[in-house]
Design a protein around this motif. Structure first.
Motif, PDB file in Angstrom:
ATOM      1  N   ILE A   1      43.420  37.826   3.742  1.00  0.00           N
ATOM      2  CA  ILE A   1      42.364  37.905   4.750  1.00  0.00           C
ATOM      3  C   ILE A   1      41.069  38.388   4.103  1.00  0.00           C
ATOM      4  O   ILE A   1      39.984  37.870   4.390  1.00  0.00           O
ATOM      5  N   ASP A   2      41.185  39.380   3.241  1.00  0.00           N
ATOM      6  CA  ASP A   2      40.014  39.899   2.524  1.00  0.00           C
ATOM      7  C   ASP A   2      39.314  38.772   1.771  1.00  0.00           C
ATOM      8  O   ASP A   2      38.074  38.642   1.814  1.00  0.00           O
ATOM      9  N   ALA A   3      40.079  37.942   1.084  1.00  0.00           N
ATOM     10  CA  ALA A   3      39.501  36.832   0.321  1.00  0.00           C
ATOM     11  C   ALA A   3      38.830  35.823   1.238  1.00  0.00           C
ATOM     12  O   ALA A   3      37.790  35.245   0.896  1.00  0.00           O
ATOM     13  N   ALA A   4      39.417  35.594   2.416  1.00  0.00           N
ATOM     14  CA  ALA A   4      38.840  34.632   3.352  1.00  0.00           C
ATOM     15  C   ALA A   4      37.496  35.109   3.883  1.00  0.00           C
ATOM     16  O   ALA A   4      36.548  34.322   4.026  1.00  0.00           O
ATOM     17  N   VAL A   5      37.395  36.407   4.185  1.00  0.00           N
ATOM     18  CA  VAL A   5      36.123  36.963   4.646  1.00  0.00           C
ATOM     19  C   VAL A   5      35.091  36.885   3.517  1.00  0.00           C
ATOM     20  O   VAL A   5      33.929  36.506   3.732  1.00  0.00           O
ATOM     21  N   MET A   6      35.514  37.243   2.315  1.00  0.00           N
ATOM     22  CA  MET A   6      34.613  37.149   1.154  1.00  0.00           C
ATOM     23  C   MET A   6      34.110  35.715   0.983  1.00  0.00           C
ATOM     24  O   MET A   6      32.915  35.487   0.753  1.00  0.00           O
ATOM     25  N   ALA A   7      35.001  34.741   1.124  1.00  0.00           N
ATOM     26  CA  ALA A   7      34.613  33.347   0.922  1.00  0.00           C
ATOM     27  C   ALA A   7      33.581  32.897   1.958  1.00  0.00           C
ATOM     28  O   ALA A   7      32.649  32.151   1.635  1.00  0.00           O
ATOM     29  N   ARG A   8      33.729  33.370   3.200  1.00  0.00           N
ATOM     30  CA  ARG A   8      32.713  33.016   4.200  1.00  0.00           C
ATOM     31  C   ARG A   8      31.371  33.646   3.863  1.00  0.00           C
ATOM     32  O   ARG A   8      30.321  33.024   4.050  1.00  0.00           O
ATOM     33  N   ASN A   9      31.420  34.878   3.391  1.00  0.00           N
ATOM     34  CA  ASN A   9      30.178  35.534   3.002  1.00  0.00           C
ATOM     35  C   ASN A   9      29.502  34.801   1.839  1.00  0.00           C
ATOM     36  O   ASN A   9      28.285  34.625   1.823  1.00  0.00           O
ATOM     37  N   VAL A  10      30.287  34.379   0.866  1.00  0.00           N
ATOM     38  CA  VAL A  10      29.730  33.626  -0.265  1.00  0.00           C
ATOM     39  C   VAL A  10      29.196  32.279   0.205  1.00  0.00           C
ATOM     40  O   VAL A  10      28.153  31.801  -0.271  1.00  0.00           O
ATOM     41  N   SER A  11      29.883  31.644   1.144  1.00  0.00           N
ATOM     42  CA  SER A  11      29.426  30.335   1.622  1.00  0.00           C
ATOM     43  C   SER A  11      28.031  30.416   2.230  1.00  0.00           C
ATOM     44  O   SER A  11      27.266  29.442   2.194  1.00  0.00           O
ATOM     45  N   ALA A  12      27.693  31.574   2.801  1.00  0.00           N
ATOM     46  CA  ALA A  12      26.371  31.736   3.394  1.00  0.00           C
ATOM     47  C   ALA A  12      25.263  31.831   2.358  1.00  0.00           C
ATOM     48  O   ALA A  12      24.085  31.624   2.682  1.00  0.00           O
ATOM     49  N   ARG A  13      25.609  32.106   1.105  1.00  0.00           N
ATOM     50  CA  ARG A  13      24.600  32.289   0.046  1.00  0.00           C
ATOM     51  C   ARG A  13      24.335  30.955  -0.659  1.00  0.00           C
ATOM     52  O   ARG A  13      24.540  30.802  -1.867  1.00  0.00           O
ATOM     53  N   LEU A  14      23.886  29.996   0.121  1.00  0.00           N
ATOM     54  CA  LEU A  14      23.733  28.639  -0.390  1.00  0.00           C
ATOM     55  C   LEU A  14      22.715  28.570  -1.527  1.00  0.00           C
ATOM     56  O   LEU A  14      22.958  27.916  -2.555  1.00  0.00           O
ATOM     57  N   GLY A  15      21.587  29.230  -1.380  1.00  0.00           N
ATOM     58  CA  GLY A  15      20.574  29.184  -2.424  1.00  0.00           C
ATOM     59  C   GLY A  15      21.066  29.745  -3.741  1.00  0.00           C
ATOM     60  O   GLY A  15      20.810  29.172  -4.811  1.00  0.00           O
ATOM     61  N   GLU A  16      21.777  30.850  -3.684  1.00  0.00           N
ATOM     62  CA  GLU A  16      22.319  31.453  -4.901  1.00  0.00           C
ATOM     63  C   GLU A  16      23.371  30.553  -5.533  1.00  0.00           C
ATOM     64  O   GLU A  16      23.458  30.452  -6.767  1.00  0.00           O
ATOM     65  N   ARG A  17      24.180  29.897  -4.696  1.00  0.00           N
ATOM     66  CA  ARG A  17      25.209  28.996  -5.241  1.00  0.00           C
ATOM     67  C   ARG A  17      24.568  27.799  -5.925  1.00  0.00           C
ATOM     68  O   ARG A  17      25.042  27.329  -6.977  1.00  0.00           O
ATOM     69  N   GLU A  18      23.487  27.282  -5.330  1.00  0.00           N
ATOM     70  CA  GLU A  18      22.778  26.162  -5.960  1.00  0.00           C
ATOM     71  C   GLU A  18      22.169  26.583  -7.294  1.00  0.00           C
ATOM     72  O   GLU A  18      22.219  25.831  -8.282  1.00  0.00           O
ATOM     73  N   ALA A  19      21.612  27.801  -7.322  1.00  0.00           N
ATOM     74  CA  ALA A  19      21.060  28.304  -8.582  1.00  0.00           C
ATOM     75  C   ALA A  19      22.165  28.494  -9.621  1.00  0.00           C
ATOM     76  O   ALA A  19      21.973  28.224 -10.819  1.00  0.00           O
ATOM     77  N   GLY A  20      23.326  28.974  -9.165  1.00  0.00           N
ATOM     78  CA  GLY A  20      24.454  29.150 -10.075  1.00  0.00           C
ATOM     79  C   GLY A  20      24.924  27.839 -10.670  1.00  0.00           C
ATOM     80  O   GLY A  20      25.236  27.756 -11.873  1.00  0.00           O
ATOM     81  N   GLU A  21      24.961  26.782  -9.837  1.00  0.00           N
ATOM     82  CA  GLU A  21      25.372  25.484 -10.368  1.00  0.00           C
ATOM     83  C   GLU A  21      24.341  24.948 -11.359  1.00  0.00           C
ATOM     84  O   GLU A  21      24.711  24.347 -12.386  1.00  0.00           O
ATOM     85  N   ASP A  22      23.054  25.160 -11.062  1.00  0.00           N
ATOM     86  CA  ASP A  22      22.016  24.710 -11.993  1.00  0.00           C
ATOM     87  C   ASP A  22      22.149  25.403 -13.348  1.00  0.00           C
ATOM     88  O   ASP A  22      21.947  24.777 -14.402  1.00  0.00           O
ATOM     89  N   ARG A  23      22.505  26.683 -13.324  1.00  0.00           N
ATOM     90  CA  ARG A  23      22.574  27.455 -14.581  1.00  0.00           C
ATOM     91  C   ARG A  23      23.872  27.236 -15.329  1.00  0.00           C
ATOM     92  O   ARG A  23      23.885  27.115 -16.566  1.00  0.00           O
ATOM     93  N   PHE A  24      24.995  27.207 -14.603  1.00  0.00           N
ATOM     94  CA  PHE A  24      26.300  27.193 -15.275  1.00  0.00           C
ATOM     95  C   PHE A  24      27.041  25.857 -15.172  1.00  0.00           C
ATOM     96  O   PHE A  24      28.081  25.684 -15.788  1.00  0.00           O
TER      97      PHE A  24
END
Length: 466
Positions: free
Chosen positions: A281-304
Motif C-alpha cells: 500500500i505504501d508503494a501504491a501511494v508513493m507511485a500516485r504521488n510520483v505520477s503527479a510530478r509529470l514535469g520532473e519525470r519528463e526532465a528525468g527522461e530527458d536527462r537519463f
C-alpha cells in the motif's frame, strides 16, 4: 405528517444513488440538499420511485417528514461539513434519533464525534462500491453502538450487496470509528490492487510491446481464473475501449497522472502508528504521488533516457505474479486490521470483514471467499501462513520473483510488486539483519539488546572496541 422512515442529506453522486437504492427497497425517504433546485430536480428525475421520496426545502421540513425516532443519513464531504451538519441538526433532533455519517470520514473524526456527547445517536459508516454500488448494492461497514446497529440493520442489509451465498455485505465492525477505519484500509488495499494491475499492464505494454486490445484479452482471460475480481474485469474493459475522438485505444490518450482523495495516504500513516507494515500500500501511494510530478519525470527522461526496456515474460508468469502480489497485499491489510483491533480495543471481526468485501465494493474478488474461511479458522494467523494461501504462494512466488527481477533489470518500475516480494522474503527469514541495527543503536545510544544465549548482558563491549 411524518411519512418517511429515513432522511438523507446531500444529493451528490453517491447520496443520490443511495437515496434511490433506499426508495427502491421499499423504505420511504425524505431528502434535502443545501441547493433547493438540486433536491427538486432529483425528485423529478426519480421516475416511478418519486412516490417513495419526499423532497424538503429546509432542514426543519426534512426532520418533520421523518417518523420518530428518526434516522438521518449524511452524504456530505468529510471534515468540517460533517461537523457543521451535526451542529445544524442538534436543535431539531431528539435523544432517540440517530444520525449516520456515510461519507469517507477520517476514523479519528468519527471517534471524536462519538465521544463529543451528541444529544442523539451517532454511527460512522463506510460505504464502498462507487455510484453503481450505492445505487444497486454497496458494501457497508458500520461503527457505533450495538443498539444503534440493531435498529438500522434491517434497512442497511436490504440495500447492501449480496454475496453468492445470498448474505448481505453489511456488518457492524465495532465501536465509534471502527467502520470508517475498515473502509480506510479497504481503500488502501484498493490503491495497492490497482497499482499492481497497472504495473503488470506496464510490463505488457512497454516490456512486451503488446497493444491495448491484446492486453484486454489477457486481463479478460485472467478474470475467469483465480484473479476473478471487479478490478481485473474493468481493466479488461478499459483496455479494449476506444477513444470516440481519435479512435485510438482510450488508454493511449489518457495522461498518466493518478488522482487520490487521501484514504490511501491515511492508511499508510495509520499503519506507521500501529507498527503494522503495509509496504505494498505504501508503494501504491508513493507511485500516485510520483505520477503527479509529470514535469520532473519528463526532465528525468530527458536527462537519463526512457526507463522501460524489453522483458521476456509469458502471460502465465505474469498471472502467477499478480496472484502472489494480491495475496501479499491482502495479508498486509488484514494484519493491519488485526493490529488496530488490539490497539483500539475494537474486536474487529476479520472473517466478517472478508465476507462483507465479497460483493459490492471495489476490491471484491473470488479470493475473498477463501480469505474469509482462513480467517474464520484462525483469525490471529497471518494469511500467508494459512494452508490454502501458503500453498498458493509456494506455486506463485517464483513467478513474482522472476517478474520483479526481469522488470527491474530492464528498468521497468514495479514498486508495489517489488515491495510485496521484499516483505515476503523478510517474513520468511527467521534471522534477519536487525541485530546489526540494534548493535548500532546500543553503540551510539546505549539502547541495549537481547542476546541469543539469554545471558543478562544488555550492552556491547564498545569501549574496548575504540
Amino acid at each position: 405528517m411524518a411519512q418517511s422512515q429515513v432522511g438523507l442529506i446531500g444529493l451528490g453522486t453517491m447520496g443520490a444513488a443511495l437515496a434511490l437504492n433506499i426508495a427502491e427497497k421499499g423504505f420511504p425517504i425524505a431528502v434535502w440538499n443545501r441547493t433547493t433546485s438540486v433536491t427538486h430536480r432529483f425528485h423529478r428525475d426519480a421516475g416511478a420511485l418519486s412516490a417513495q421520496i419526499t423532497p424538503a426545502d429546509t432542514l426543519e421540513q426534512l426532520v418533520a417528514a421523518i417518523a420518530a425516532p428518526r434516522v438521518v443519513i449524511l452524504m456530505v464531504p468529510a471534515g468540517q461539513a460533517v461537523d457543521d451538519q451535526l451542529a445544524a441538526l442538534a436543535p431539531l433532533l431528539d435523544a432517540g434519533d440517530l444520525v449516520i455519517d456515510a461519507g469517507n470520514a477520517d476514523f479519528h473524526d468519527t471517534d471524536r464525534r462519538s465521544a463529543a456527547g451528541l444529544s442523539f445517536g451517532f454511527l460512522g459508516m463506510g460505504v464502498s462500491g462507487g455510484e453503481e454500488g450505492a445505487r444497486h448494492g454497496p458494501s457497508i461497514m458500520a461503527g457505533g453502538s450495538e443498539a444503534d446497529w440493531q435498529r438500522i440493520e434491517p434497512l442497511l442489509s436490504a440495500i447492501a450487496a449480496r454475496a453468492e451465498d445470498g448474505s448481505p455485505c453489511a456488518a457492524r465492525m465495532g465501536e465509534s470509528g471502527a467502520g470508517h477505519f475498515v473502509k480506510m484500509v479497504h481503500n488502501g488495499i484498493e490503491y495497492a490492487d490497482m497499482q499492481m494491475i497497472a504495473e503488470i499492464y506496464g510490463l505488457m505494454r512497454d516490456g512486451m510491446g503488446l497493444p491495448a486490445a491484446a492486453i484486454s484479452q489477457v486481463f479478460a482471460g485472467w478474470n475467469d481464473g483465480p484473479l476473478q475480481s471487479y478490478l481485473v474485469e474493468i481493466s479488461a474493459r478499459v483496455a479494449e475501449a476506444a477513444d470516440p475522438v481519435t479512435g485510438q485505444p482510450i488508454l493511449d490518450v489518457i495522461l498518466d497522472r493518478a488522482g487520490q482523495k487521501g484514504t490511501g495516504r491515511w492508511t499508510v500513516i495509520e499503519a506507521q502508528h500501529l507498527s503494522a507494515p503495509v509496504p505494498v500500500i505504501d508503494a501504491a501511494v508513493m507511485a500516485r504521488n510520483v505520477s503527479a510530478r509529470l514535469g520532473e519525470r519528463e526532465a528525468g527522461e530527458d536527462r537519463f533516457g526512457a526507463a522501460p526496456g524489453p522483458v521476456r515474460l509469458d502471460h502465465a508468469t505474469l498471472e502467477a505474479a499478480l496472484i502472489a502480489g494480491k495475496i501479499l497485499c491482502y495479508a498486509q491489510g488484514f494484519a493491519m486490521i488485526a493490529a488496530a483491533s488490539e490497539g483500539f480495543g475494537w474486536a474487529l471481526p476479520l472473517p466478517r470483514i472478508a465476507q462483507v468485501w465479497r460483493a459490492g465494493c471495489i476490491i471484491r474478488s473470488a479470493m475473498l471467499n477463501d480469505m474469509a474461511t482462513a480467517l474464520d479458522q484462525h483469525a490471529d494467523r497471518n494469511l500467508v501462513l494459512a494452508p490454502h494461501f501458503a500453498d498458493l504462494l509456494d506455486r506463485t512466488v517464483p513467478a513474482l520473483r522472476q517478474v520483479v527481477t526481469a522488470g527491474l533489470a530492464a528498468g521497468n518500475p514495479l514498486p508495489a510488486l517489488a515491495n510485496g516480494l521484499i516483505w515476503f522474503d523478510m517474513m520468511r527469514t527467521a534471522r534477519g539483519t536487525a541485530n546489526m541495527i540494534q548493535a548500532q543503536r546500543d553503540f551510539f545510544g546505549a539502547h541495549g539488546f537481547q542476546r541469543l544465549d539469554g545471558l543478562d548482558r544488555p550492552h556491547g563491549p564498545w569501549s574496548s572496541a575504540g
